[in-house]
Design an enzyme around this catalytic site. Sequence first.
Site, PDB file in Angstrom:
ATOM      1  N   ASP A 183      34.721  -6.519  31.793  1.00 21.45           N
ATOM      2  CA  ASP A 183      34.282  -5.687  32.917  1.00 21.45           C
ATOM      3  C   ASP A 183      34.350  -6.530  34.194  1.00 21.45           C
ATOM      4  O   ASP A 183      33.894  -7.674  34.227  1.00 21.45           O
ATOM      5  CB  ASP A 183      32.833  -5.236  32.628  1.00 21.45           C
ATOM      6  CG  ASP A 183      32.344  -4.160  33.569  1.00 21.45           C
ATOM      7  OD1 ASP A 183      33.183  -3.431  34.134  1.00 21.45           O
ATOM      8  OD2 ASP A 183      31.106  -4.034  33.720  1.00 21.45           O
ATOM      9  N   GLU A 204      40.994  -1.555  40.155  1.00 25.71           N
ATOM     10  CA  GLU A 204      40.024  -0.792  40.955  1.00 25.71           C
ATOM     11  C   GLU A 204      40.479  -0.722  42.403  1.00 25.71           C
ATOM     12  O   GLU A 204      40.920  -1.714  42.979  1.00 25.71           O
ATOM     13  CB  GLU A 204      38.624  -1.422  40.884  1.00 25.71           C
ATOM     14  CG  GLU A 204      37.621  -0.715  41.821  1.00 25.71           C
ATOM     15  CD  GLU A 204      36.157  -1.013  41.528  1.00 25.71           C
ATOM     16  OE1 GLU A 204      35.826  -1.303  40.365  1.00 25.71           O
ATOM     17  OE2 GLU A 204      35.356  -0.945  42.485  1.00 25.71           O
ATOM     18  N   HIS A 231      26.350   0.384  41.402  1.00 27.19           N
ATOM     19  CA  HIS A 231      25.841  -0.210  40.164  1.00 27.19           C
ATOM     20  C   HIS A 231      24.316  -0.279  40.225  1.00 27.19           C
ATOM     21  O   HIS A 231      23.738  -0.326  41.309  1.00 27.19           O
ATOM     22  CB  HIS A 231      26.391  -1.628  39.981  1.00 27.19           C
ATOM     23  CG  HIS A 231      27.850  -1.644  39.617  1.00 27.19           C
ATOM     24  ND1 HIS A 231      28.805  -2.280  40.363  1.00 27.19           N
ATOM     25  CD2 HIS A 231      28.511  -1.092  38.558  1.00 27.19           C
ATOM     26  CE1 HIS A 231      29.997  -2.122  39.791  1.00 27.19           C
ATOM     27  NE2 HIS A 231      29.846  -1.403  38.701  1.00 27.19           N
ATOM     28  N   GLY A 232      23.684  -0.301  39.062  1.00 26.59           N
ATOM     29  CA  GLY A 232      22.233  -0.490  39.019  1.00 26.59           C
ATOM     30  C   GLY A 232      21.464   0.824  39.066  1.00 26.59           C
ATOM     31  O   GLY A 232      22.043   1.913  38.998  1.00 26.59           O
ATOM     32  N   ASP A 254      25.688   1.053  31.876  1.00 30.20           N
ATOM     33  CA  ASP A 254      24.919  -0.145  31.548  1.00 30.20           C
ATOM     34  C   ASP A 254      23.431   0.092  31.841  1.00 30.20           C
ATOM     35  O   ASP A 254      22.562  -0.053  30.972  1.00 30.20           O
ATOM     36  CB  ASP A 254      25.451  -1.336  32.374  1.00 30.20           C
ATOM     37  CG  ASP A 254      24.791  -2.650  31.996  1.00 30.20           C
ATOM     38  OD1 ASP A 254      23.946  -2.658  31.083  1.00 30.20           O
ATOM     39  OD2 ASP A 254      25.103  -3.673  32.612  1.00 30.20           O
TER      40      ASP A 254
END
Length: 338
Positions: free
Chosen positions: A83, A142, A192-193, A271
């Site tokens: 990743d 990406e 993210h997160g 995640d």
Amino acid sequence: MSLVPMRVLLDHAAENDYGLAAFNVNNMEQIQAIMAAAEETESPVIIQASRGARDYTNDAYLRHLMLAAAELHPQIPIAMHQDHGNSPETCLSAIEQGFTSVMMDGSLEADGKTPAGFEYNVQVTRQVVEAAHARGVTVEGELGCLGGVEDGHGAGLSSAEALKHLTDPAQAEEFVARTGVDALAVAIGTSHGAYKFTKKPTGDVLVMSVIEEIHRRLPKTHLVMHGSSSVPQELLDIIRKYGGEMRETYGVPVEEIRRGIANGVRKINVDTDNRLAMTGAIRKVFATKKGEFDPRKYLAPAREAMKRVCLARMTAFGQAGNAAKLNPTTCREMAGAY
Ligand code: G3H
Ligand code: 13P
Ligand code: ZN
């Protein structure tokens, strides 16, 4: 079945209109949780490790845990994916370690923080594609930048700033043609997160129309959604109930992900939801059984909580029931197919 190139899973998903969750791992319990859910739902799986995860496990622990997963679950096709590789060197070292798929994230410079120029991104991604495809290893690129920072990776963009770095569909066409990537991660306003949106997202902040336009221009390219945890309110509530602090926040609704799947999204990175599930389960044991000090007594519930999340995503994304339908292809065989 040994570890298979991710491309095999993505192609099957495209042919049969479903998506695959790609779950991040750092330890044994997380790999066990994914494999238990895959076994129960008969799902092919993508297991991915960030640079931080490789560092944490010193590569060797991770490699052997993945081989154990393949040995214990021979009927489940498993792709092992790097990743957010920050450089060709990171991707090449992953291939040396037996990863069957790598992400060359050239949307950021090698520091993993600074948004990179288009030509730099094309050049490093093309370099990785040439080396990886010669070995039958899949490559994800990406274009555009997500918000947030995870373990030092990310431009640290706020949600508002991330909206200025969405993937440009015309550039996506040029990027895929010039790099030859197997899959393209797109930026559509996610981060993210845990802290993605301040309310349930609408189309102005979670810009699904970008995916629709890219899919229209590139119908054969497998698209990837990063930052795609749904941040379930019930998981936040468990953490809060047992002493944790989580601010009000919202993730990417599963129904929006399903809309993405209908428009070419084949890999969905998750995640945070698993982190939330494990943390809530561990907090509950610590808060309710204060005398407990056997790690198995809190790691097993954490593993079970993560398994429940994986099961739900595998079912919602449509990968359930497909494990036995895939042809067992090796990287060597895949190399001949490029
Ligand atoms: O890219 C984000 C993933 O959630 C991995 O996070 O770098 O903290 O392992 P990490
Ligand atoms: P989440 O933080 O939304 O789970 O995203 C994970 C991810 O994109 C890993 O690359
Ligand atoms: Zn990501």
